[in-house]
Write a protein that holds these residues in place. Structure first.
Motif, PDB file in Angstrom:
ATOM      1  N   ALA A 164       0.753  -1.207   0.062  1.00  8.73           N
ATOM      2  CA  ALA A 164       0.210  -0.026   0.123  1.00  8.73           C
ATOM      3  C   ALA A 164       0.714   1.138  -0.034  1.00  8.73           C
ATOM      4  N   ILE A 165       2.331   1.214   0.180  1.00  9.65           N
ATOM      5  CA  ILE A 165       3.554   1.943   0.622  1.00  9.65           C
ATOM      6  C   ILE A 165       4.401   1.546   0.182  1.00  9.65           C
ATOM      7  N   ASP A 166       5.231   2.308  -0.818  1.00 12.50           N
ATOM      8  CA  ASP A 166       6.259   1.547  -0.187  1.00 12.50           C
ATOM      9  C   ASP A 166       7.541   2.606   1.204  1.00 12.50           C
ATOM     10  N   ALA A 167       8.709   2.130   0.960  1.00 17.73           N
ATOM     11  CA  ALA A 167       9.831   1.761   1.982  1.00 17.73           C
ATOM     12  C   ALA A 167       9.926   3.675   2.116  1.00 17.73           C
ATOM     13  N   ALA A 168      10.522   3.863   1.247  1.00 15.03           N
ATOM     14  CA  ALA A 168      10.650   4.974   1.168  1.00 15.03           C
ATOM     15  C   ALA A 168       9.813   6.414   1.596  1.00 15.03           C
ATOM     16  N   ALA A 169       8.657   6.095   1.498  1.00 10.89           N
ATOM     17  CA  ALA A 169       7.324   7.072   1.756  1.00 10.89           C
ATOM     18  C   ALA A 169       7.420   6.531   3.363  1.00 10.89           C
ATOM     19  N   ALA A 170       7.336   4.737   3.490  1.00  9.32           N
ATOM     20  CA  ALA A 170       7.240   4.719   5.120  1.00  9.32           C
ATOM     21  C   ALA A 170       8.296   5.300   5.670  1.00  9.32           C
ATOM     22  N   TRP A 171       9.103   5.397   5.310  1.00 10.23           N
ATOM     23  CA  TRP A 171      10.534   5.424   6.011  1.00 10.23           C
ATOM     24  C   TRP A 171      10.464   6.779   6.597  1.00 10.23           C
ATOM     25  N   GLY A 172       9.914   8.155   5.673  1.00 14.83           N
ATOM     26  CA  GLY A 172       9.799   9.377   6.006  1.00 14.83           C
ATOM     27  C   GLY A 172       8.691   9.353   6.535  1.00 14.83           C
ATOM     28  N   LEU A 173       7.259   8.835   6.722  1.00 17.54           N
ATOM     29  CA  LEU A 173       6.333   9.565   7.562  1.00 17.54           C
ATOM     30  C   LEU A 173       7.315   8.757   8.901  1.00 17.54           C
ATOM     31  N   SER A 174       8.127   7.632   9.211  1.00 16.13           N
ATOM     32  CA  SER A 174       8.373   7.069  10.510  1.00 16.13           C
ATOM     33  C   SER A 174       8.912   8.366  11.395  1.00 16.13           C
ATOM     34  N   ARG A 175      10.001   9.272  10.514  1.00 17.06           N
ATOM     35  CA  ARG A 175      10.749  10.129  10.928  1.00 17.06           C
ATOM     36  C   ARG A 175      10.456  11.545  10.862  1.00 17.06           C
ATOM     37  N   LEU A 176       9.304  11.527  10.559  1.00 16.76           N
ATOM     38  CA  LEU A 176       8.366  12.799  10.454  1.00 16.76           C
ATOM     39  C   LEU A 176       8.751  13.839  11.638  1.00 16.76           C
ATOM     40  N   ASP A 177       9.058  13.390  12.651  1.00 15.09           N
ATOM     41  CA  ASP A 177       9.484  14.365  14.386  1.00 15.09           C
ATOM     42  C   ASP A 177      10.754  14.678  13.994  1.00 15.09           C
ATOM     43  N   GLU A 178      11.355  13.455  13.589  1.00 15.66           N
ATOM     44  CA  GLU A 178      12.983  14.201  13.674  1.00 15.66           C
ATOM     45  C   GLU A 178      13.242  14.499  12.349  1.00 15.66           C
ATOM     46  N   LEU A 179      12.633  15.248  11.483  1.00 14.25           N
ATOM     47  CA  LEU A 179      11.960  15.271   9.992  1.00 14.25           C
ATOM     48  C   LEU A 179      12.759  17.235  10.490  1.00 14.25           C
ATOM     49  N   TRP A 180      11.709  17.054  11.001  1.00 14.96           N
ATOM     50  CA  TRP A 180      11.154  18.119  11.588  1.00 14.96           C
ATOM     51  C   TRP A 180      11.804  19.002  12.820  1.00 14.96           C
ATOM     52  N   GLN A 181      12.144  18.251  13.793  1.00 16.39           N
ATOM     53  CA  GLN A 181      13.570  19.301  14.353  1.00 16.39           C
ATOM     54  C   GLN A 181      14.528  19.539  13.710  1.00 16.39           C
ATOM     55  N   ALA A 182      15.107  18.669  12.789  1.00 17.62           N
ATOM     56  CA  ALA A 182      16.620  18.855  12.326  1.00 17.62           C
ATOM     57  C   ALA A 182      15.558  19.897  11.039  1.00 17.62           C
ATOM     58  N   GLU A 183      15.224  20.539  11.106  1.00 16.83           N
ATOM     59  CA  GLU A 183      14.876  21.801   9.687  1.00 16.83           C
ATOM     60  C   GLU A 183      14.161  22.589  11.118  1.00 16.83           C
ATOM     61  N   LEU A 184      14.061  22.790  11.990  1.00 17.14           N
ATOM     62  CA  LEU A 184      14.398  23.139  12.769  1.00 17.14           C
ATOM     63  C   LEU A 184      15.023  24.156  13.610  1.00 17.14           C
ATOM     64  N   TRP A 185      16.570  22.708  14.216  1.00 11.47           N
ATOM     65  CA  TRP A 185      17.610  23.003  14.555  1.00 11.47           C
ATOM     66  C   TRP A 185      18.949  22.676  13.519  1.00 11.47           C
ATOM     67  N   GLY A 186      18.402  22.213  12.621  1.00  9.33           N
ATOM     68  CA  GLY A 186      19.997  21.480  12.105  1.00  9.33           C
ATOM     69  C   GLY A 186      20.368  20.171  12.461  1.00  9.33           C
ATOM     70  N   ALA A 187      20.542  19.296  11.545  1.00 10.10           N
ATOM     71  CA  ALA A 187      20.810  18.118  11.648  1.00 10.10           C
ATOM     72  C   ALA A 187      22.486  17.568  12.113  1.00 10.10           C
ATOM     73  N   ASP A 188      22.322  16.552  13.435  1.00  4.74           N
ATOM     74  CA  ASP A 188      22.720  15.752  13.868  1.00  4.74           C
ATOM     75  C   ASP A 188      23.515  14.992  12.723  1.00  4.74           C
ATOM     76  N   ASP A 189      24.727  15.061  12.548  1.00  4.37           N
ATOM     77  CA  ASP A 189      25.893  14.300  11.560  1.00  4.37           C
ATOM     78  C   ASP A 189      25.113  12.844  11.924  1.00  4.37           C
TER      79      ASP A 189
END
Length: 241
Positions: free
Chosen positions: A186-211
Motif C-alpha cells: 500500500a506504500i513503498d519503503a521510502a515513503a513509509a520511512w519518511g513518515l516514521s521519521r516525521l518528528d526527527e525531520l521536523w526537529q532537524a529542519e528547526l534546529w539543524g541536522a545532527d551528523d
C-alpha cells in the motif's frame, strides 16, 4: 558451507531446485545456516539474490553486506522455531503504534503529524478492520482489543521469511501500521520511512541536522528498504537489483 568469517574458499555459486524449494550451492555443496540447516527457500528469486551475495565474496565474508542471507538464516534458525513468540512481538507494536501518539505542542508539528499519519490510521481501520485511538502526548493509551486482535491475525498470515522482513519494518519504524502497509504494497519503503521519521525531520529542519544521528538513520533506512526488497523477492519474484 555454513556462516563463517572465512574468505572465499569456493569457485562456483549456483542455485538448484529441490523437492523442498531452491537451494544455494557453493561448488555443488549446499549452503547451510549457522544452525546447520540447509539454506532452502521457496522463492527462486530470493535464492538467486542469496547466491549473488555469496558470489560477490572475495577475501572475507561480510555479513553486513549479505542482507538476504542473514534474513534467510534468521527465518530458518529462529523465526520458524519461535513463530508464535515472533508474531506476538511484532503484534505488540499495535499497542503503542507510533502513528497514534501526537505532539501536544508545537501546533505546527501536530498539524504535520495529523496530515501525514491520519490517512494510514484510516487505512488500518478500513483494510485491516483495526481502528486505533489517537492520543496527545506520550502517556500510554490502551487500544481496542478487537483492533489488536485483528492486527495480530494480519501479522500471523505471514510465513517465517515474511515475518523476518515484517519484524524489520515494524521495529525500525516503530509502527505496526506502516510495516503492514509496506508488506501489503500500500506504500513503498521510502515513503513509509519518511513518515516514521516525521518528528526527527521536523526537529532537524528547526534546529539543524545532527551528523551522527543522520548516519545512524541512514543505516536503518537501508535495512528498512532491504526488508521491502525481501518481501518483493518472496512475492513477486523481482530481482534484488
Amino acid at each position: 558451507m555454513s556462516w563463517t568469517p572465512r574468505g572465499r574458499v569456493w569457485t562456483v555459486v549456483s542455485v538448484a531446485e529441490t523437492p523442498a524449494g531452491h537451494a544455494v550451492l557453493l561448488d555443488g555443496r549446499p549452503l547451510r545456516t549457522p544452525a546447520k540447516l540447509e539454506l532452502i527457500v521457496a522463492s527462486a528469486a530470493l535464492a538467486r539474490a542469496i547466491a549473488a551475495e555469496w558470489d560477490a565474496v572475495t577475501d572475507r565474508i561480510a555479513p553486513e553486506l549479505m542482507p538476504f542471507t542473514r534474513a534467510a538464516n534468521t527465518a530458518l534458525d529462529r523465526v520458524a522455531r519461535e513463530r508464535e513468540l515472533v508474531i506476538d512481538a511484532i503484534a505488540a507494536y499495535g499497542e503503542s503504534d507510533l502513528l497514534c501518539y501526537r505532539a501536544e505542542e508545537p501546533e505546527d508539528l501536530r498539524r504535520q503529524q495529523d496530515a501525514a499519519w491520519d490517512p494510514w490510521l484510516a487505512w488500518a481501520a478500513a483494510e485491516l478492520d483495526a481502528p486505533l485511538t489517537v492520543v496527545g502526548g506520550i502517556i500510554h493509551q490502551p487500544q481496542p482489543p478487537a483492533s489488536l486482535a485483528a492486527l495480530r491475525r494480519e501479522v500471523a498470515r505471514h510465513d517465517a521469511l515474511e515475518l523476518t522482513a515484517l519484524h524489520e519494518l515494524v521495529t525500525l519504524s516503530g509502527s505496526l501500521v506502516l510495516g503492514l502497509a509496506v508488506a501489503r504494497g500500500a506504500i513503498d519503503a521510502a515513503a513509509a520511512w519518511g513518515l516514521s521519521r516525521l518528528d526527527e525531520l521536523w526537529q532537524a529542519e528547526l534546529w539543524g541536522a545532527d551528523d551522527e544521528a543522520e548516519e545512524a538513520a541512514a543505516v536503518k533506512s537501508l535495512a528498512f528498504a532491504q526488508a521491502e526488497t525481501l518481501l518483493r523477492l518472496l512475492r513477486r519474484g523481482e530481482s534484488a537489483h
